[in-house]
Design a protein around this motif. Structure first.
Motif, PDB file in Angstrom:
ATOM      1  N   VAL A  27      33.827  -4.727  17.036  1.00 32.45           N
ATOM      2  CA  VAL A  27      34.020  -3.443  17.713  1.00 32.45           C
ATOM      3  C   VAL A  27      33.267  -3.514  19.035  1.00 32.45           C
ATOM      4  O   VAL A  27      32.113  -3.953  19.094  1.00 32.45           O
ATOM      5  N   TRP A  28      33.939  -3.083  20.100  1.00 33.89           N
ATOM      6  CA  TRP A  28      33.413  -3.163  21.462  1.00 33.89           C
ATOM      7  C   TRP A  28      33.019  -1.789  21.983  1.00 33.89           C
ATOM      8  O   TRP A  28      33.614  -0.781  21.610  1.00 33.89           O
ATOM      9  N   ASN A  29      32.052  -1.795  22.869  1.00 34.13           N
ATOM     10  CA  ASN A  29      31.606  -0.559  23.508  1.00 34.13           C
ATOM     11  C   ASN A  29      32.723   0.000  24.386  1.00 34.13           C
ATOM     12  O   ASN A  29      33.525  -0.755  24.940  1.00 34.13           O
ATOM     13  N   ASP A  30      32.790   1.309  24.471  1.00 31.70           N
ATOM     14  CA  ASP A  30      33.757   1.955  25.358  1.00 31.70           C
ATOM     15  C   ASP A  30      33.101   3.187  25.969  1.00 31.70           C
ATOM     16  O   ASP A  30      32.108   3.683  25.450  1.00 31.70           O
ATOM     17  N   PRO A  31      33.643   3.684  27.056  1.00 32.73           N
ATOM     18  CA  PRO A  31      33.033   4.828  27.723  1.00 32.73           C
ATOM     19  C   PRO A  31      33.481   6.178  27.166  1.00 32.73           C
ATOM     20  O   PRO A  31      33.145   7.216  27.733  1.00 32.73           O
ATOM     21  N   VAL A  32      34.223   6.186  26.079  1.00 31.88           N
ATOM     22  CA  VAL A  32      34.855   7.404  25.606  1.00 31.88           C
ATOM     23  C   VAL A  32      34.180   7.994  24.367  1.00 31.88           C
ATOM     24  O   VAL A  32      33.879   9.183  24.327  1.00 31.88           O
ATOM     25  N   VAL A  67      29.724  -7.174  15.252  1.00 29.97           N
ATOM     26  CA  VAL A  67      30.588  -7.680  14.187  1.00 29.97           C
ATOM     27  C   VAL A  67      30.424  -6.729  13.012  1.00 29.97           C
ATOM     28  O   VAL A  67      29.327  -6.574  12.476  1.00 29.97           O
ATOM     29  N   VAL A  68      31.521  -6.076  12.636  1.00 28.18           N
ATOM     30  CA  VAL A  68      31.441  -5.072  11.572  1.00 28.18           C
ATOM     31  C   VAL A  68      32.013  -5.567  10.247  1.00 28.18           C
ATOM     32  O   VAL A  68      31.814  -4.924   9.217  1.00 28.18           O
ATOM     33  N   ALA A  69      32.729  -6.702  10.277  1.00 30.91           N
ATOM     34  CA  ALA A  69      33.283  -7.248   9.033  1.00 30.91           C
ATOM     35  C   ALA A  69      33.566  -8.730   9.213  1.00 30.91           C
ATOM     36  O   ALA A  69      33.837  -9.194  10.321  1.00 30.91           O
ATOM     37  N   ARG A  70      33.519  -9.456   8.091  1.00 28.89           N
ATOM     38  CA  ARG A  70      33.862 -10.877   8.054  1.00 28.89           C
ATOM     39  C   ARG A  70      34.751 -11.109   6.844  1.00 28.89           C
ATOM     40  O   ARG A  70      34.521 -10.522   5.788  1.00 28.89           O
ATOM     41  N   THR A  91      38.602  -6.152  18.143  1.00 34.50           N
ATOM     42  CA  THR A  91      39.357  -7.397  18.178  1.00 34.50           C
ATOM     43  C   THR A  91      39.019  -8.226  16.952  1.00 34.50           C
ATOM     44  O   THR A  91      38.055  -7.933  16.226  1.00 34.50           O
ATOM     45  N   VAL A  92      39.801  -9.276  16.749  1.00 31.17           N
ATOM     46  CA  VAL A  92      39.583 -10.224  15.671  1.00 31.17           C
ATOM     47  C   VAL A  92      39.316 -11.578  16.309  1.00 31.17           C
ATOM     48  O   VAL A  92      39.983 -11.954  17.274  1.00 31.17           O
ATOM     49  N   ARG A  93      38.324 -12.294  15.781  1.00 31.19           N
ATOM     50  CA  ARG A  93      38.025 -13.638  16.277  1.00 31.19           C
ATOM     51  C   ARG A  93      37.559 -14.525  15.128  1.00 31.19           C
ATOM     52  O   ARG A  93      37.133 -14.021  14.083  1.00 31.19           O
TER      53      ARG A  93
END
Length: 97
Positions: A27-32, A67-70, A91-93
């Motif tokens: 999960v990425w930071n966002d301004p919202v 990273v919130v899940a693996r 995203t997924v990586r």
């Protein structure tokens, strides 16, 4: 069956299996989104306790991501889609570990 060659069933086949490839949902930071909302999403969707959800939210806020899940790719893709449904950027990586 005349004329058909039968396979040699005594032939040995070696298959090398590596460790399973793991995946991450990030999960990425966002301004919202408000920090309290991110904590709420992490608690309600993933079932994290308050301290874990707060720690992950702070990682998103201060480090830009968490990273919130693996796990298996299909599950991580489902988690990322769920985060999108909540309005979060995810995203997924491949898991580097």
């Amino acid at each position: 069956m005349a004329g058909l060659a039968s396979p040699d069933i005594d032939e040995a086949t070696e298959i090398e299996v590596g460790p399973p490839v793991g995946w991450q949902t990030v999960v990425w930071n966002d301004p919202v989104n408000l920090m309290s909302y991110v904590v709420h999403v992490f608690r309600t969707y993933f079932g994290f306790d308050a301290a874990t959800a707060h720690r992950l939210m702070l990682s998103v806020h201060h480090d830009g991501h968490a990273v919130v899940a693996r796990g298996p790719r299909e599950l991580m893709e489902a988690h990322a889609q769920a985060m999108h449904d909540f309005g979060l950027w995810a995203t997924v990586r491949k898991d580097p570990t």
